[in-house]
Design a protein around this motif. Sequence first.
Motif, PDB file in Angstrom:
ATOM      1  N   GLN A  18       0.804  -1.019  -0.347  1.00  0.00           N
ATOM      2  CA  GLN A  18       0.369   0.370   0.056  1.00  0.00           C
ATOM      3  C   GLN A  18       0.966   0.984  -0.054  1.00  0.00           C
ATOM      4  O   GLN A  18       0.815   2.232  -0.995  1.00  0.00           O
ATOM      5  CB  GLN A  18      -0.523   0.376   1.436  1.00  0.00           C
ATOM      6  N   TYR A  19       2.258   1.016   0.256  1.00  0.00           N
ATOM      7  CA  TYR A  19       3.218   2.511   0.746  1.00  0.00           C
ATOM      8  C   TYR A  19       3.489   2.470  -0.263  1.00  0.00           C
ATOM      9  O   TYR A  19       3.375   3.883  -1.036  1.00  0.00           O
ATOM     10  CB  TYR A  19       3.752   1.847   2.072  1.00  0.00           C
ATOM     11  N   MET A  20       4.141   1.360  -0.992  1.00  0.00           N
ATOM     12  CA  MET A  20       4.908   1.819  -2.387  1.00  0.00           C
ATOM     13  C   MET A  20       3.715   2.399  -3.538  1.00  0.00           C
ATOM     14  O   MET A  20       3.889   3.451  -4.591  1.00  0.00           O
ATOM     15  CB  MET A  20       5.141   0.253  -3.004  1.00  0.00           C
ATOM     16  N   LYS A  21       2.400   1.362  -3.262  1.00  0.00           N
ATOM     17  CA  LYS A  21       1.136   1.939  -3.854  1.00  0.00           C
ATOM     18  C   LYS A  21       1.058   3.593  -4.031  1.00  0.00           C
ATOM     19  O   LYS A  21       1.005   4.687  -5.030  1.00  0.00           O
ATOM     20  CB  LYS A  21      -0.002   1.137  -3.668  1.00  0.00           C
ATOM     21  N   LYS A  22       1.244   3.749  -3.132  1.00  0.00           N
ATOM     22  CA  LYS A  22       0.441   4.910  -2.526  1.00  0.00           C
ATOM     23  C   LYS A  22       1.495   6.125  -2.989  1.00  0.00           C
ATOM     24  O   LYS A  22       1.483   7.529  -3.226  1.00  0.00           O
ATOM     25  CB  LYS A  22       1.002   5.675  -0.987  1.00  0.00           C
ATOM     26  N   TYR A  23       3.254   6.311  -2.941  1.00  0.00           N
ATOM     27  CA  TYR A  23       4.257   6.641  -3.586  1.00  0.00           C
ATOM     28  C   TYR A  23       4.546   6.061  -5.215  1.00  0.00           C
ATOM     29  O   TYR A  23       5.099   7.297  -5.135  1.00  0.00           O
ATOM     30  CB  TYR A  23       5.579   6.498  -2.540  1.00  0.00           C
ATOM     31  N   ASN A  24       3.334   5.687  -5.777  1.00  0.00           N
ATOM     32  CA  ASN A  24       4.053   4.998  -7.028  1.00  0.00           C
ATOM     33  C   ASN A  24       3.923   6.887  -7.634  1.00  0.00           C
ATOM     34  O   ASN A  24       4.829   6.921  -8.471  1.00  0.00           O
ATOM     35  CB  ASN A  24       2.607   4.325  -7.437  1.00  0.00           C
ATOM     36  N   ASP A  25       2.221   7.985  -7.862  1.00  0.00           N
ATOM     37  CA  ASP A  25       2.519   8.797  -8.251  1.00  0.00           C
ATOM     38  C   ASP A  25       3.524   9.638  -7.163  1.00  0.00           C
ATOM     39  O   ASP A  25       3.624  11.120  -7.960  1.00  0.00           O
ATOM     40  CB  ASP A  25       1.077   8.972  -8.525  1.00  0.00           C
ATOM     41  N   ALA A  26       3.441   9.557  -6.783  1.00  0.00           N
ATOM     42  CA  ALA A  26       4.683  10.915  -5.298  1.00  0.00           C
ATOM     43  C   ALA A  26       6.261  10.832  -5.666  1.00  0.00           C
ATOM     44  O   ALA A  26       6.713  10.327  -6.286  1.00  0.00           O
ATOM     45  CB  ALA A  26       4.387  10.713  -3.939  1.00  0.00           C
ATOM     46  N   ILE A  27       6.923  11.662  -5.349  1.00  0.00           N
ATOM     47  CA  ILE A  27       7.460  12.104  -5.832  1.00  0.00           C
ATOM     48  C   ILE A  27       8.456  12.611  -4.796  1.00  0.00           C
ATOM     49  O   ILE A  27      10.251  12.133  -5.136  1.00  0.00           O
ATOM     50  CB  ILE A  27       8.254  13.226  -6.973  1.00  0.00           C
ATOM     51  N   GLU A  28       8.148  12.378  -3.284  1.00  0.00           N
ATOM     52  CA  GLU A  28       8.911  12.214  -1.949  1.00  0.00           C
ATOM     53  C   GLU A  28       8.511  10.928  -1.048  1.00  0.00           C
ATOM     54  O   GLU A  28       7.530  10.402  -1.406  1.00  0.00           O
ATOM     55  CB  GLU A  28       8.651  13.590  -1.307  1.00  0.00           C
ATOM     56  N   CYS A  29       9.602  10.567  -0.231  1.00  0.00           N
ATOM     57  CA  CYS A  29       9.105   9.367   0.650  1.00  0.00           C
ATOM     58  C   CYS A  29       9.703   9.651   1.575  1.00  0.00           C
ATOM     59  O   CYS A  29      10.773  10.513   2.399  1.00  0.00           O
ATOM     60  CB  CYS A  29       9.994   8.184   0.122  1.00  0.00           C
ATOM     61  N   ASP A  30       9.275   8.815   3.032  1.00  0.00           N
ATOM     62  CA  ASP A  30      10.397   8.230   3.343  1.00  0.00           C
ATOM     63  C   ASP A  30      11.212   7.999   4.399  1.00  0.00           C
ATOM     64  O   ASP A  30      11.335   6.921   2.811  1.00  0.00           O
ATOM     65  CB  ASP A  30       9.044   9.210   5.597  1.00  0.00           C
ATOM     66  N   ASP A  31      11.124   7.499   5.432  1.00  0.00           N
ATOM     67  CA  ASP A  31      12.313   5.991   5.241  1.00  0.00           C
ATOM     68  C   ASP A  31      11.379   5.034   5.993  1.00  0.00           C
ATOM     69  O   ASP A  31      12.943   4.403   6.115  1.00  0.00           O
ATOM     70  CB  ASP A  31      13.893   6.466   5.124  1.00  0.00           C
ATOM     71  N   SER A  32       9.898   5.232   5.562  1.00  0.00           N
ATOM     72  CA  SER A  32      10.029   3.563   6.418  1.00  0.00           C
ATOM     73  C   SER A  32      10.062   2.173   5.728  1.00  0.00           C
ATOM     74  O   SER A  32       9.654   2.507   4.467  1.00  0.00           O
ATOM     75  CB  SER A  32       8.720   4.039   6.995  1.00  0.00           C
ATOM     76  N   PHE A  33       9.545   1.580   5.588  1.00  0.00           N
ATOM     77  CA  PHE A  33       9.240  -0.085   5.370  1.00  0.00           C
ATOM     78  C   PHE A  33      11.122  -0.155   4.149  1.00  0.00           C
ATOM     79  O   PHE A  33      10.891  -0.360   3.245  1.00  0.00           O
ATOM     80  CB  PHE A  33       7.991  -0.087   4.376  1.00  0.00           C
ATOM     81  N   GLY A  34      12.092   0.247   4.962  1.00  0.00           N
ATOM     82  CA  GLY A  34      12.821   0.333   4.448  1.00  0.00           C
ATOM     83  C   GLY A  34      13.873   0.911   2.961  1.00  0.00           C
ATOM     84  O   GLY A  34      15.234   1.248   2.732  1.00  0.00           O
ATOM     85  N   PHE A  35      12.761   1.944   2.675  1.00  0.00           N
ATOM     86  CA  PHE A  35      12.924   2.982   1.769  1.00  0.00           C
ATOM     87  C   PHE A  35      14.238   4.256   2.075  1.00  0.00           C
ATOM     88  O   PHE A  35      13.980   3.956   3.331  1.00  0.00           O
ATOM     89  CB  PHE A  35      11.875   3.619   1.275  1.00  0.00           C
ATOM     90  N   GLY A  36      14.417   5.030   1.231  1.00  0.00           N
ATOM     91  CA  GLY A  36      15.439   5.721   2.070  1.00  0.00           C
ATOM     92  C   GLY A  36      16.533   5.909   1.212  1.00  0.00           C
ATOM     93  O   GLY A  36      16.690   5.545  -0.170  1.00  0.00           O
ATOM     94  N   TYR A  37      17.577   5.463   1.444  1.00  0.00           N
ATOM     95  CA  TYR A  37      18.996   5.862   1.003  1.00  0.00           C
ATOM     96  C   TYR A  37      18.866   4.793   0.396  1.00  0.00           C
ATOM     97  O   TYR A  37      19.298   5.225  -1.094  1.00  0.00           O
ATOM     98  CB  TYR A  37      20.518   6.097   2.322  1.00  0.00           C
ATOM     99  N   ASP A  38      19.635   4.203   0.383  1.00  0.00           N
ATOM    100  CA  ASP A  38      19.704   2.133  -0.137  1.00  0.00           C
ATOM    101  C   ASP A  38      18.554   1.972  -1.534  1.00  0.00           C
ATOM    102  O   ASP A  38      18.521   1.976  -2.488  1.00  0.00           O
ATOM    103  CB  ASP A  38      19.677   1.158   0.163  1.00  0.00           C
ATOM    104  N   CYS A  39      17.249   2.293  -0.632  1.00  0.00           N
ATOM    105  CA  CYS A  39      16.398   1.917  -1.810  1.00  0.00           C
ATOM    106  C   CYS A  39      15.343   3.415  -1.915  1.00  0.00           C
ATOM    107  O   CYS A  39      14.156   3.743  -1.341  1.00  0.00           O
ATOM    108  CB  CYS A  39      15.231   0.826  -0.938  1.00  0.00           C
ATOM    109  N   PRO A  40      16.183   3.908  -2.914  1.00  0.00           N
ATOM    110  CA  PRO A  40      14.960   5.295  -2.915  1.00  0.00           C
ATOM    111  C   PRO A  40      13.671   5.112  -3.284  1.00  0.00           C
ATOM    112  O   PRO A  40      13.751   3.760  -4.124  1.00  0.00           O
ATOM    113  CB  PRO A  40      15.873   5.982  -3.913  1.00  0.00           C
ATOM    114  N   LEU A  41      12.595   5.247  -3.488  1.00  0.00           N
ATOM    115  CA  LEU A  41      11.123   5.343  -3.645  1.00  0.00           C
ATOM    116  C   LEU A  41      11.510   6.119  -5.429  1.00  0.00           C
ATOM    117  O   LEU A  41      11.503   7.662  -4.766  1.00  0.00           O
ATOM    118  CB  LEU A  41      10.095   5.961  -2.871  1.00  0.00           C
ATOM    119  N   LYS A  42      10.700   5.603  -6.407  1.00  0.00           N
ATOM    120  CA  LYS A  42      10.664   7.096  -7.110  1.00  0.00           C
ATOM    121  C   LYS A  42       9.561   6.505  -7.590  1.00  0.00           C
ATOM    122  O   LYS A  42       8.619   5.607  -7.151  1.00  0.00           O
ATOM    123  CB  LYS A  42      11.491   6.656  -8.262  1.00  0.00           C
TER     124      LYS A  42
END
Length: 362
Positions: free
Chosen positions: A68-92
């Motif tokens: 759900q988190y990835m779906k929510k950010y699928n269209d966004a362009i910013e993310c925070d570092d929950s669920f392991g996202f952030g430096y190593d796994c940028p959410l794009k």
Amino acid sequence: SVKMAIKVAYILSKIIHKTDDFIPTENRNSMVHALIESCGLLKHLCLVANRQATDSELELFHSPEYLQYMKKYNDAIECDDSFGFGYDCPLKQGIYNYCKEVAGASISAAKMLCSGQFQVAINWLGGWHHAKRADAAGYCYVNDCVLAILQLRTAYARVLYIDLDLHHGDGVQDAFCGTNKVMTFSIHKHEPGFFPGTGSLSDTGFGKGFRYSVNIPLKDGITDTPFVEICSKVLNEVKIKFDPLAVVIQAGADGLNEDPMRSFNLTPVGLSDCVQFILKWNLPTLILGGGGYNEANVARCWTKITADVLNEELPCEIPENQYFPSYGPSFDFEVVEGLKKDRNSKEYLKSITNTVIDNLSK
Ligand SMILES: CC1(C)CN(C2CCCC2)C(=O)N1c1ccccc1/C=C/C(=O)NO
Ligand SMILES: [Zn+2]
């Protein structure tokens, strides 16, 4: 020996260039496909149009909240570092579509094998072995290897996962560490501070899965011959003890010489020899990609593996293709063996081989 022509399924993605946005390389997946095509190999393959994975298919392994988190950010362009996202796994942008495309390709490939119509299925877009149920890790967002194994388990009682990537296949091992229906074998670099840090000799699984996780921890500098030798020796025991009915090979190419990981001294010959050793078992086999950050060498390696699976010759030189300049200055298929010091002494390799084989025979 005369090799029978086997039926090989090859998954084609219409948005292959989009998948390149989610690996830290330039056009890698597009280069792999363009080289395979320019070598005239597509006519020997059964091309299967990819079908994106559905949400419910992804939920067979991943947590709904994570998706759900990835779906929510699928269209966004910013993310925070929950669920392991952030430096190593940028959410794009488009991350969720990427996950559905890549996971769909590995599931489609597995379905081809479940149908019994193909002996081998290839998905060079897959192999993202670090992703956890609810955690992106090591630049892996969806664990397509796990989803493919779950698909194969609907038709095959015992599935063997073989991980040839430079890194330990921790996400796949964790997913199946408690079951004896899936055995995971991973040969990888294991040094203090090297990602992900797991996969030591004593890492052999838990409970019912005890001794169904096999790990070969290596030091820097290993070359083709000892790599193929230790793989075949241990996999021979694995075949006898586990008696798999289907196999998944993660053929990550970041162990090649000239990779920015600068760790092993492997060449495409070594990795392809491992694949050939496994194909001799004549079991339904799924071949996936994975790591590999020297784009031209990854394309050389996976094109060679594809040609060897088909028992087709490669041309001497890199044929004209969209990414031709990337193959200079040699413009041929050779990746020379690395000259980094091999820190794997014969004694070390012998001792870990004996330990692993002992563990298998208990
Ligand atoms: C970000 C990339 C994936 C790329 N990279 C290098 C290569 C080229 C430029 C830097 C890394 O070390 N990475 C990582 C960073 C943190 C954790 C894991 C990895 C790699 C995992 C892997 O390959 N598994 O099979
Ligand atoms: Zn890797």
